[in-house]
Design a protein around this motif. Structure first.
Motif: not given
Lengths: 250, 250
Positions: A10, A12, A20, A23, A52-53, A56-57, A59-61, A63, A66, A76-77, B12, B20, B52-53, B56-57, B60-61, B94, B98
């Motif tokens: 994909x 995204x 990633x 980072x 955006x997708x 979001x990926x 953000x879920x980690x 990383x 927003x 960058x988190x 989302x 989850x 979808x967002x 995707x989250x 990602x996990x 990370x 960090x």
DNA sequence: CGATTTTCATTTGTCAGACATTTAAATGTC
DNA sequence: GACATTTAAATGTCTGACAAATGAAAATCG
């Protein structure tokens, strides 16, 4: 930062991977702002929803984070210990739950890791850590305590022991091992007698910690491991017995 | 599965959280198919991009996997050890990178955890594990080896030691600790002399493992920890010296 | 002039609708 | 029965639009 147009994955996912990597490699500094979604879309030659997708990926980690509004965007988190704990616990819990890990295997891993902290903890623990262990041990001796509350207190006790090692990396690693055991531990019904034995062993650990006797802490942990495994075995055996009595498919 | 309409968080994120929780609690069984994006959008009363967002989250996990085509969709994913390793390593790397974790803290945690495996590994390691340790030790003694290859071989050696404990949960937990140290270890230039000492200690560990002498394994690990810390200190000191020689801002 | 309020541009969050692509089942054909 | 074709369902992607938040700049007021 480029993506492979021939890849089957994909878009995204590719974009998320590219950011990633940037980072992790350090190309993107902490707290620095990423281009806006519109700019990223243009750079990668994709549409905004696709960008955006990808975001979001990330953000879920944890990383990126927003922020809305002017001068907002994706930043960058800095991965906090708290966030890292939570990720680790979620992953560990799922891994244990979904892969048919036996109680004994998980238990063995947990106590092996915990013994690794015993030496450092006995040496460095503050009066606070000891006090927490004492308080939780007393709480566990209360008769009216529910099984869930007993388990939670158990976690708090062992958490204090681990934190006593005064090594946040160690605490982080252990958090996954200890907390991920919770669902498995919750399957055990703690009788008054078994609680008494656990309290006794916790008291042993606290006493040994007070005396800064790391060998005794490790020994008590081993005893607790053996006892926990035995307890689990008898509980599971009893459940199996009950299942047979009810017929195999109840 | 409901979401709170009063929450301030992104829709989302809320939807991802709801799904989850359903997965972790076991309400959604492994390999079961989630409703299609269109159905989810209707159920949650949001648009498809928002759903979808959320998906995707979760992807990602590694909580879900998606499949295109008829009878495709999002399926609750079985979290493999492989995926769990990768998540753990990413998060750990990370976290270390960090949060200004000192080399000594990370090193201490790593070896403490590794010593936890020593007892089990000495007891259970197969001839294969021992052979891997021997092979990697020999590789490390080769003169032409690059620093990166030396580090990689080092990881492989310790990986074999840990895997020797024959406890996948333990291996999983250790993967994060050992692999996350890589970037820090890569900052060290290994001189011929320091490599020789490391090879000597690795040989000690392999010998002790061959003799199934867990105490000796642990002792050698402690020695290796001390030596690694010392090595890092001297390397950092040399770099600081060089920085002063070049002027503070080069 | 200084403090406060208002305006405004920017950016993310969300929506609606459309088309492309993939996939496996159903159907048709030899 | 084996193979090719059709078809429906689902995800992947795009376009365009509006809402909401947010901080900076401009305007206003004391």
């Amino acid at each position: 930062m480029k993506i492979d147009p021939n890849s089957k994955a994909d878009l995204s996912a590719q974009i998320a991977g590219a950011i990633r990597d940037a980072i992790i490699s350090g190309a993107l500094i902490m707290d620095s702002r990423l281009p806006s979604e519109a700019e990223l879309a243009e750079n990668f030659a994709v549409s905004r929803p696709t960008v955006r997708e990808a975001l979001k990926r990330l953000a879920a980690q944890s990383l990126i984070r927003t922020q809305r509004g002017a001068f907002g965007g994706a930043f960058v988190n800095r991965l906090s210990y708290e966030e890292a704990y939570n990720h680790h616990i979620t992953t560990s819990t799922l891994l244990l739950g979904m892969n048919g890990v036996s109680f004994d295997t998980a238990c063995e891993a947990r106590f092996a890791l915990e013994r690794a902290c015993a030496v450092l903890s006995a040496e460095r623990r503050t009066p606070d850590h000891l006090a927490t262990m004492r308080v939780e041990t007393l709480r566990q001796a209360q008769p009216g305590l529910s099984d869930e509350a007993f388990c939670a207190s158990d976690v708090a006790f062992h958490r204090a022991l681990v934190d006593g090692a005064d090594n946040p990396v160690l605490s982080y690693q252990l958090a996954g091992a200890v907390e991920a055991m919770q669902p498995l531990m919750n399957m055990i019904t703690f009788t008054a007698r078994s609680r008494k034995e656990i309290v006794r062993l916790h008291t042993c650990i606290a006493d040994a910690s007070e005396a800064r006797n790391s060998a005794a802490v490790a020994e008590a942990l081993t005893e607790l491991e053996t006892y926990t495994k035995m307890l689990a075995q008898s509980v599971f055996a009893a459940k199996a017995q009950a299942a047979i009595a009810d017929g195999v498919a109840p």
